[in-house]
Design a protein around this motif. Structure first.
Motif, short mmCIF file in Angstrom:
data_model
loop_
_atom_site.label_atom_id
_atom_site.label_comp_id
_atom_site.label_asym_id
_atom_site.label_seq_id
_atom_site.Cartn_x
_atom_site.Cartn_y
_atom_site.Cartn_z
N GLY A 227 0.81 -1.21 0.00
CA GLY A 227 0.00 0.00 0.00
C GLY A 227 0.84 1.26 0.00
N ALA A 228 1.97 1.22 0.73
CA ALA A 228 2.86 2.38 0.75
C ALA A 228 3.51 2.59 -0.61
N TYR A 233 4.47 5.82 -5.40
CA TYR A 233 4.99 5.73 -6.76
C TYR A 233 3.93 5.80 -7.86
N LEU A 234 2.69 5.40 -7.58
CA LEU A 234 1.67 5.46 -8.63
C LEU A 234 1.22 6.90 -8.89
N ARG A 235 1.34 7.75 -7.89
CA ARG A 235 0.86 9.12 -8.06
C ARG A 235 1.69 9.90 -9.09
N VAL A 236 2.89 9.39 -9.39
CA VAL A 236 3.72 10.07 -10.37
C VAL A 236 3.13 9.95 -11.78
N PHE A 237 2.29 8.95 -11.98
CA PHE A 237 1.61 8.80 -13.26
C PHE A 237 0.31 9.61 -13.22
N GLN A 238 0.24 10.62 -14.02
CA GLN A 238 -0.92 11.51 -13.99
C GLN A 238 -2.22 10.77 -14.33
N SER A 239 -2.10 9.75 -15.16
CA SER A 239 -3.30 8.99 -15.53
C SER A 239 -3.83 8.15 -14.37
N ALA A 240 -2.99 7.96 -13.33
CA ALA A 240 -3.40 7.12 -12.20
C ALA A 240 -4.09 7.92 -11.10
N PHE A 245 -5.08 6.77 -5.10
CA PHE A 245 -5.52 7.06 -3.73
C PHE A 245 -6.50 6.00 -3.24
N TYR A 246 -7.45 5.64 -4.10
CA TYR A 246 -8.44 4.64 -3.69
C TYR A 246 -7.81 3.25 -3.54
N LEU A 247 -6.84 2.94 -4.39
CA LEU A 247 -6.11 1.68 -4.25
C LEU A 247 -5.33 1.66 -2.92
N LEU A 363 11.32 1.97 -8.68
CA LEU A 363 10.32 3.03 -8.80
C LEU A 363 10.80 4.34 -8.19
N GLU A 364 11.62 4.24 -7.13
CA GLU A 364 12.16 5.45 -6.51
C GLU A 364 13.05 6.20 -7.50
N VAL A 365 13.92 5.46 -8.20
CA VAL A 365 14.79 6.08 -9.21
C VAL A 365 13.95 6.70 -10.33
N TYR A 366 12.96 5.94 -10.79
CA TYR A 366 12.11 6.44 -11.88
C TYR A 366 11.32 7.67 -11.44
N THR A 367 10.83 7.66 -10.20
CA THR A 367 10.06 8.80 -9.68
C THR A 367 10.91 10.06 -9.66
N TRP A 368 12.16 9.94 -9.16
CA TRP A 368 13.03 11.11 -9.12
C TRP A 368 13.34 11.60 -10.54
N PHE A 369 13.50 10.66 -11.46
CA PHE A 369 13.76 11.03 -12.85
C PHE A 369 12.59 11.84 -13.41
N VAL A 370 11.36 11.37 -13.18
CA VAL A 370 10.17 12.05 -13.69
C VAL A 370 10.01 13.41 -13.02
N VAL A 371 10.19 13.44 -11.70
CA VAL A 371 10.01 14.70 -10.97
C VAL A 371 11.02 15.75 -11.44
N LEU A 372 12.30 15.35 -11.57
CA LEU A 372 13.33 16.30 -12.01
C LEU A 372 13.09 16.76 -13.45
N ARG A 373 12.62 15.83 -14.29
CA ARG A 373 12.34 16.20 -15.67
C ARG A 373 11.19 17.20 -15.73
N ARG A 374 10.16 16.96 -14.94
CA ARG A 374 9.02 17.90 -14.91
C ARG A 374 9.44 19.25 -14.34
#
Length: 400
Positions: A227-228, A233-240, A245-247, A363-374
């Motif tokens: 759940g954590a 990590y799912l919140r980084v995907f805008q489509s999710a 949150f409900y998941l 997912l942590e690495v990917y999340t930081w990559f997406v956040v820094l890119r944005r």
């Protein structure tokens, strides 16, 4: 000089024969006492390398016993006893032996009135005579004759135990594994022995322990970390959004409900096993339940995103969440030590945790990559729109 094949074969046969005879000799029926003592019956006790030899005399109502404990060393004490009133250790009338620091053997009687005992010497509820002990070849034996004229027998509750010494003082024995299985019944007329409480009672308690372990492993140990991961990590995907949150809420709420069921099963097991205390496991379990309950209650007062106190609620929520995950995993491994199941179950759970950790790391690495890119894209857009490089500026300056 070459080896003679016949000599090699002979040596192998001798070694295998010796190993076979050594193993075979560990059954009580083939044991020969150095004193040439002979007993009419014996039982291979199921745990703690123990054997009981005995002769019951119905006319005099006496029971001559020899309790053997192998793989013994001088840092331990051992005991065997009869419990005339109930199953388990409390109320047992015990025979205790250990090797003192000066090398001499001390053997004595000890009435056990409770679970926090240091096996103090005292008279038993029945007479004991011919009490002695021997120690050689890592084997210790207690000899005694018990007078059972007070109505004890022919079927009685027996207990046997081992623990560590502190100087010349016995310390409490372990409260897990074989040390909580060392009890049973003994019929001195038929020679039959059995598990304490009968097979059905033992099976029922074992089943409850297994249910307790499975519920807690699934809830605190798997669903809570999952759940954590979903929330972080799912919140980084805008489509999710807002599905993540409900998941997250569904996963954590289900984990809490299952975890409370497992916790309640553990509390019930504790109340049914007075004197058997797994203090650390129990304390962590209680703290885990309280912290998780606070986490659930916090959902009811969750402020909106734009609220000025939302940042403090987030810190509180995240801190409690990671605390729950850490305590849950620690307590599950404590539970494995207590239940002592086949190693494959602990390995399987360890594998699941390792897989979740690897997924979280990726997912942590990917999340930081997406956040820094944005963030970089947002800064570039801000520079473009704010410094006049777009249609609203001339030669790099804002229009006034």
């Amino acid at each position: 000089m070459g080896l003679n094949p016949r000599m090699v074969s002979l040596c192998c046969i001798m070694v295998l024969t010796t190993m076979f005879l050594t193993t075979y000799a560990q059954t009580c029926s083939n044991y020969a006492f150095a004193s040439n003592a002979v007993f009419s019956a014996c039982n291979d006790l199921p745990v703690l390398n123990s054997f009981l030899h005995y002769t019951y005399n119905p006319s005099s109502q006496t029971l001559a016993i020899a309790y053997r404990h192998t793989n013994f060393d001088s840092s331990k004490w051992v005991a065997w006893g009869i419990n005339p009133t109930s199953q388990g250790m409390a109320g047992s009338q015990a025979l205790v032996v250990f090797q003192q620091s000066d090398g001499s053997m001390r053997v004595y009687t000890s009435p056990i009135t409770g679970y926090s005992t240091q096996l103090a010497e005292g008279d038993l509820s029945f007479p004991v005579s011919d009490l002695s002990a021997t120690y050689s070849n890592n084997e210790i034996i207690i000899f005694a004759t018990l007078g059972l004229q007070n109505g004890t027998g022919p079927t009685m509750n027996q207990v046997w135990q081992e623990g560590q010494l502190s100087g010349n003082v016995p310390t409490p024995h372990a409260t897990s594994g074989d040390n909580i299985r060392s009890m049973g019944t003994l019929n001195v007329l038929s020679g039959q022995s059995g598990s304490a409480g009968g097979a059905s009672g033992t099976s029922s308690k074992t089943k409850k322990r297994n249910i307790h372990g499975v519920l807690n492993a699934i809830s605190w140990g798997i669903m809570m970390p999952l759940g954590a991961i979903i929330a972080r990590y799912l919140r980084v995907f805008q489509s999710a959004d807002p599905a993540w949150f409900y998941l997250h809420v569904t996963c954590q709420t289900s984990a809490y409900i299952i975890g409370v069921a497992g916790w309640a099963t553990g509390i019930r097991l504790g109340s049914q096993s007075p004197g058997i205390q797994f203090t650390t496991h129990r304390i962590i379990g209680i703290i885990l339940f309280c912290v998780a309950t606070l986490q659930v209650v916090a959902l009811l007062v969750r402020p909106k995103k734009e609220h000025k106190h939302r940042i403090f609620w987030n810190i509180y929520h995240h801190s409690l969440g990671y605390t729950i995950i850490i305590l849950g995993i620690i307590n599950i491994f404590k539970g494995f030590d207590i239940l002592n199941p086949e190693k494959k179950w602990e390995r399987a759970y360890t594998g699941i945790i390792v897989i979740l950790a690897i997924i979280a790391a990726i997912l942590e690495v990917y999340t930081w990559f997406v956040v820094l890119r944005r963030k970089k894209a947002a800064n570039a857009e801000k520079m473009t729109n704010g410094n006049g490089y777009g249609n609203n500026g001339t030669n790099g300056h804002l229009s006034i």
